[in-house]
Design a protein around this motif. Structure first.
Motif, PDB file in Angstrom:
ATOM      1  N   LEU A 122      41.224 105.779 -37.890  1.00 31.13           N
ATOM      2  CA  LEU A 122      40.830 104.432 -37.479  1.00 31.13           C
ATOM      3  C   LEU A 122      39.567 103.999 -38.206  1.00 31.13           C
ATOM      4  O   LEU A 122      39.447 102.854 -38.655  1.00 31.13           O
ATOM      5  CB  LEU A 122      40.606 104.391 -35.968  1.00 31.13           C
ATOM      6  CG  LEU A 122      41.789 104.822 -35.099  1.00 31.13           C
ATOM      7  CD1 LEU A 122      41.429 104.740 -33.618  1.00 31.13           C
ATOM      8  CD2 LEU A 122      43.017 103.969 -35.390  1.00 31.13           C
ATOM      9  N   SER A 123      38.629 104.924 -38.350  1.00 32.03           N
ATOM     10  CA  SER A 123      37.357 104.611 -39.002  1.00 32.03           C
ATOM     11  C   SER A 123      37.542 104.149 -40.437  1.00 32.03           C
ATOM     12  O   SER A 123      36.829 103.262 -40.912  1.00 32.03           O
ATOM     13  CB  SER A 123      36.446 105.840 -38.956  1.00 32.03           C
ATOM     14  OG  SER A 123      35.214 105.583 -39.600  1.00 32.03           O
ATOM     15  N   LYS A 149      50.699 108.610 -28.469  1.00 36.94           N
ATOM     16  CA  LYS A 149      50.134 108.008 -27.249  1.00 36.94           C
ATOM     17  C   LYS A 149      48.609 108.053 -27.273  1.00 36.94           C
ATOM     18  O   LYS A 149      47.946 107.090 -26.881  1.00 36.94           O
ATOM     19  CB  LYS A 149      50.675 108.730 -26.023  1.00 36.94           C
ATOM     20  CG  LYS A 149      52.148 108.471 -25.747  1.00 36.94           C
ATOM     21  CD  LYS A 149      52.591 109.133 -24.451  1.00 36.94           C
ATOM     22  CE  LYS A 149      54.071 108.846 -24.167  1.00 36.94           C
ATOM     23  NZ  LYS A 149      54.528 109.497 -22.903  1.00 36.94           N
ATOM     24  N   ARG A 150      48.078 109.181 -27.710  1.00 33.92           N
ATOM     25  CA  ARG A 150      46.622 109.291 -27.788  1.00 33.92           C
ATOM     26  C   ARG A 150      46.062 108.327 -28.822  1.00 33.92           C
ATOM     27  O   ARG A 150      44.999 107.717 -28.608  1.00 33.92           O
ATOM     28  CB  ARG A 150      46.239 110.734 -28.153  1.00 33.92           C
ATOM     29  CG  ARG A 150      44.737 110.964 -28.310  1.00 33.92           C
ATOM     30  CD  ARG A 150      43.968 110.563 -27.082  1.00 33.92           C
ATOM     31  NE  ARG A 150      42.544 110.831 -27.222  1.00 33.92           N
ATOM     32  CZ  ARG A 150      41.597 110.121 -26.650  1.00 33.92           C
ATOM     33  NH1 ARG A 150      41.899 109.084 -25.866  1.00 33.92           N
ATOM     34  NH2 ARG A 150      40.323 110.434 -26.816  1.00 33.92           N
ATOM     35  N   LEU A 151      46.762 108.167 -29.935  1.00 32.22           N
ATOM     36  CA  LEU A 151      46.318 107.213 -30.944  1.00 32.22           C
ATOM     37  C   LEU A 151      46.259 105.804 -30.366  1.00 32.22           C
ATOM     38  O   LEU A 151      45.297 105.067 -30.598  1.00 32.22           O
ATOM     39  CB  LEU A 151      47.255 107.241 -32.153  1.00 32.22           C
ATOM     40  CG  LEU A 151      46.952 106.194 -33.238  1.00 32.22           C
ATOM     41  CD1 LEU A 151      45.604 106.462 -33.883  1.00 32.22           C
ATOM     42  CD2 LEU A 151      48.043 106.182 -34.301  1.00 32.22           C
ATOM     43  N   GLN A 152      47.267 105.430 -29.591  1.00 38.90           N
ATOM     44  CA  GLN A 152      47.285 104.094 -29.010  1.00 38.90           C
ATOM     45  C   GLN A 152      46.130 103.899 -28.036  1.00 38.90           C
ATOM     46  O   GLN A 152      45.534 102.808 -27.963  1.00 38.90           O
ATOM     47  CB  GLN A 152      48.621 103.844 -28.296  1.00 38.90           C
ATOM     48  CG  GLN A 152      48.866 102.380 -27.943  1.00 38.90           C
ATOM     49  CD  GLN A 152      48.808 101.466 -29.155  1.00 38.90           C
ATOM     50  OE1 GLN A 152      49.465 101.715 -30.167  1.00 38.90           O
ATOM     51  NE2 GLN A 152      48.009 100.407 -29.068  1.00 38.90           N
ATOM     52  N   GLN A 153      45.781 104.957 -27.294  1.00 40.76           N
ATOM     53  CA  GLN A 153      44.612 104.872 -26.411  1.00 40.76           C
ATOM     54  C   GLN A 153      43.351 104.581 -27.212  1.00 40.76           C
ATOM     55  O   GLN A 153      42.545 103.715 -26.836  1.00 40.76           O
ATOM     56  CB  GLN A 153      44.425 106.201 -25.654  1.00 40.76           C
ATOM     57  CG  GLN A 153      45.320 106.387 -24.453  1.00 40.76           C
ATOM     58  CD  GLN A 153      45.002 107.699 -23.752  1.00 40.76           C
ATOM     59  OE1 GLN A 153      44.538 108.659 -24.371  1.00 40.76           O
ATOM     60  NE2 GLN A 153      45.266 107.757 -22.460  1.00 40.76           N
ATOM     61  N   LEU A 154      43.178 105.313 -28.299  1.00 40.87           N
ATOM     62  CA  LEU A 154      41.993 105.126 -29.130  1.00 40.87           C
ATOM     63  C   LEU A 154      41.941 103.719 -29.721  1.00 40.87           C
ATOM     64  O   LEU A 154      40.869 103.110 -29.804  1.00 40.87           O
ATOM     65  CB  LEU A 154      41.972 106.162 -30.254  1.00 40.87           C
ATOM     66  CG  LEU A 154      41.809 107.629 -29.829  1.00 40.87           C
ATOM     67  CD1 LEU A 154      41.942 108.549 -31.036  1.00 40.87           C
ATOM     68  CD2 LEU A 154      40.473 107.850 -29.148  1.00 40.87           C
ATOM     69  N   ILE A 155      43.094 103.212 -30.131  1.00 46.04           N
ATOM     70  CA  ILE A 155      43.149 101.860 -30.699  1.00 46.04           C
ATOM     71  C   ILE A 155      42.732 100.833 -29.655  1.00 46.04           C
ATOM     72  O   ILE A 155      41.925  99.931 -29.923  1.00 46.04           O
ATOM     73  CB  ILE A 155      44.562 101.554 -31.236  1.00 46.04           C
ATOM     74  CG1 ILE A 155      44.867 102.410 -32.469  1.00 46.04           C
ATOM     75  CG2 ILE A 155      44.697 100.074 -31.579  1.00 46.04           C
ATOM     76  CD1 ILE A 155      46.290 102.293 -32.961  1.00 46.04           C
ATOM     77  N   ASN A 156      43.267 100.969 -28.444  1.00 44.07           N
ATOM     78  CA  ASN A 156      42.973 100.000 -27.379  1.00 44.07           C
ATOM     79  C   ASN A 156      41.506 100.004 -26.958  1.00 44.07           C
ATOM     80  O   ASN A 156      41.003  99.002 -26.442  1.00 44.07           O
ATOM     81  CB  ASN A 156      43.855 100.278 -26.166  1.00 44.07           C
ATOM     82  CG  ASN A 156      45.327 100.029 -26.445  1.00 44.07           C
ATOM     83  OD1 ASN A 156      45.676  99.286 -27.361  1.00 44.07           O
ATOM     84  ND2 ASN A 156      46.197 100.663 -25.670  1.00 44.07           N
ATOM     85  N   LEU A 157      40.819 101.136 -27.175  1.00 43.70           N
ATOM     86  CA  LEU A 157      39.433 101.260 -26.715  1.00 43.70           C
ATOM     87  C   LEU A 157      38.426 101.310 -27.865  1.00 43.70           C
ATOM     88  O   LEU A 157      37.290 101.742 -27.673  1.00 43.70           O
ATOM     89  CB  LEU A 157      39.291 102.524 -25.857  1.00 43.70           C
ATOM     90  CG  LEU A 157      40.082 102.518 -24.547  1.00 43.70           C
ATOM     91  CD1 LEU A 157      40.024 103.882 -23.876  1.00 43.70           C
ATOM     92  CD2 LEU A 157      39.536 101.445 -23.606  1.00 43.70           C
ATOM     93  N   ASN A 178      48.572 100.753 -40.276  1.00 42.22           N
ATOM     94  CA  ASN A 178      47.988 101.328 -41.490  1.00 42.22           C
ATOM     95  C   ASN A 178      47.841 102.842 -41.450  1.00 42.22           C
ATOM     96  O   ASN A 178      47.090 103.413 -42.235  1.00 42.22           O
ATOM     97  CB  ASN A 178      46.616 100.690 -41.748  1.00 42.22           C
ATOM     98  CG  ASN A 178      46.709  99.191 -41.978  1.00 42.22           C
ATOM     99  OD1 ASN A 178      47.553  98.737 -42.746  1.00 42.22           O
ATOM    100  ND2 ASN A 178      45.880  98.430 -41.297  1.00 42.22           N
ATOM    101  N   ILE A 179      48.552 103.482 -40.524  1.00 42.49           N
ATOM    102  CA  ILE A 179      48.540 104.944 -40.459  1.00 42.49           C
ATOM    103  C   ILE A 179      49.965 105.429 -40.722  1.00 42.49           C
ATOM    104  O   ILE A 179      50.892 105.108 -39.972  1.00 42.49           O
ATOM    105  CB  ILE A 179      48.042 105.448 -39.093  1.00 42.49           C
ATOM    106  CG1 ILE A 179      46.619 104.928 -38.835  1.00 42.49           C
ATOM    107  CG2 ILE A 179      48.067 106.977 -39.044  1.00 42.49           C
ATOM    108  CD1 ILE A 179      46.075 105.287 -37.471  1.00 42.49           C
ATOM    109  N   PHE A 180      50.131 106.180 -41.800  1.00 42.51           N
ATOM    110  CA  PHE A 180      51.450 106.643 -42.229  1.00 42.51           C
ATOM    111  C   PHE A 180      51.622 108.112 -41.831  1.00 42.51           C
ATOM    112  O   PHE A 180      50.833 108.967 -42.237  1.00 42.51           O
ATOM    113  CB  PHE A 180      51.597 106.466 -43.742  1.00 42.51           C
ATOM    114  CG  PHE A 180      51.453 105.037 -44.188  1.00 42.51           C
ATOM    115  CD1 PHE A 180      52.567 104.239 -44.366  1.00 42.51           C
ATOM    116  CD2 PHE A 180      50.188 104.488 -44.419  1.00 42.51           C
ATOM    117  CE1 PHE A 180      52.444 102.918 -44.765  1.00 42.51           C
ATOM    118  CE2 PHE A 180      50.047 103.165 -44.819  1.00 42.51           C
ATOM    119  CZ  PHE A 180      51.181 102.375 -44.986  1.00 42.51           C
TER     120      PHE A 180
END
Length: 348
Positions: A122-123, A149-157, A178-180
């Motif tokens: 994400l960074s 699922k954890r990635l989506q949590q990080l994106i939302n927060l 943008n994450i492949f």
């Protein structure tokens, strides 16, 4: 060298040719008196010839450390870093991980390695002014399924973790697009991914970060203890491919690694929170270690969390080796919104 291009008197060029001097380096190899004897030129002519040849050769010489320090704009790969998305962790790593080279993140299970890998995916998408590279990431899984699922949590927060970034900037970034994700079940699949799939994304400018989680899984499974020499050759070849991609595209490579128990005395590092004990070392041995630019180890601890992080498990991040960072350590915790370093000035 084309002697005619030298800014010297034609008679000097003729004398050099007559003396059968083949290259410019030969001019600088001989002493002044020797050149006078060989060319029958005067001392001022020989001195001028040496100065001209020296100036021509310097134009094609390598870059000095002083130039790289003073002319930072001309050498972005030496000064820019990819942020970890946390001020404290970036401070430990002198700004983040280098753009060129392999950074290893090693540690035991549940130390937070995958969390950090996701956070960097994400960074890397943030603007340059906020420690990113304005591009996506390739995440190569060799063990477990990708933690979507954890990635989506990080994106939302992200707005909570990256309070240093205006919300309007965060809102515009389409993190998930943008994450492949790639899955490699064996070394052949991993090599195909690195040599065929990843270069296409890099050439398109779609990605500027490669994460491999984990590097040890495949090499441990496919090679027995008796195959150590063959494994070392494969590791060296694989490391060379990663270095080539990193240097060609100024793309950081983050390799997550497992650890092995070590038979040695416990090594303790003193910090403001207490002593950090190490009884493990990164897997794959010296053959892999030689491929690394930066080695970082993470671990869970039994230390008491400061009041500001009450209820969180303290973890350590330690710089084991890096050409630009002394051996150092800091604490961090994993929250719902991501990984946060703890300033050691925080009161318990």
């Amino acid at each position: 060298m084309d002697w005619e291009q030298l800014d010297v008197n034609p008679k000097v060029v003729a004398a050099v040719k007559k003396a059968n001097i083949k290259s410019a380096t030969d001019i600088l190899t001989f002493s002044g008196p020797d050149l006078q004897r060989m060319t029958k030129l005067s001392s001022p002519d020989v001195h001028h010839l040496q100065n001209v040849v020296s100036a021509v050769l310097r134009k094609g010489s390598g870059t000095t450390a002083l130039q790289m320090c003073r002319e930072k704009g001309l050498f972005p790969s030496q000064h820019h870093k990819l942020s970890l998305g946390c001020r404290v962790l970036d401070k430990l790593l002198r700004g983040g991980i280098p753009l060129v080279g392999i950074t290893e993140l090693a540690g035991e299970s549940s130390a937070g390695k995958t969390q950090l890998g996701l956070q960097m995916c994400l960074s890397v998408q943030y603007p340059l002014g906020y420690g990113g590279l304005e591009a996506g990431a390739v995440y190569i899984c060799t063990e477990d399924a990708f933690p979507s699922k954890r990635l989506q949590q990080l994106i939302n927060l992200q707005h909570k973790l990256r309070s240093d970034v205006p919300f309007d900037v965060i809102k515009k970034i389409r993190f998930g697009d943008n994450i492949f994700i790639e899955h490699a079940a064996d070394i052949d699949m991993l090599n195909e991914c690195i040599t065929k799939k990843v270069p296409i994304l890099l050439l398109r400018g779609s990605v500027r970060l490669i994460v491999i989680d984990s590097i040890a899984a495949l090499f441990r499974c496919e090679f027995a203890a008796s195959d150590s020499v063959l494994r070392a050759k494969h590791l060296q070849t694989f490391g060379a491919k990663l270095h080539n991609l990193s240097s060609r595209f100024l793309t950081p490579v983050l390799c997550i690694n497992q650890v092995t128990d070590t038979v040695r005395e416990v090594d303790c590092i003193q910090s403001n929170f207490g002593q950090v004990d190490k009884t493990v070392s990164p897997a794959l041995g010296i053959s892999w270690s030689n491929q690394l630019l930066v080695r970082v180890m993470v671990a869970r601890t039994q230390a008491t969390a400061p009041q500001a992080c009450a209820g969180s498990v303290l973890r350590t991040m330690e710089v084991i080796s890096a050409p630009h960072i002394p051996r150092s350590v800091c604490y961090y915790t994993v929250h719902l919104e991501g990984v946060k370093g703890i300033d050691e000035n925080v009161q318990s």
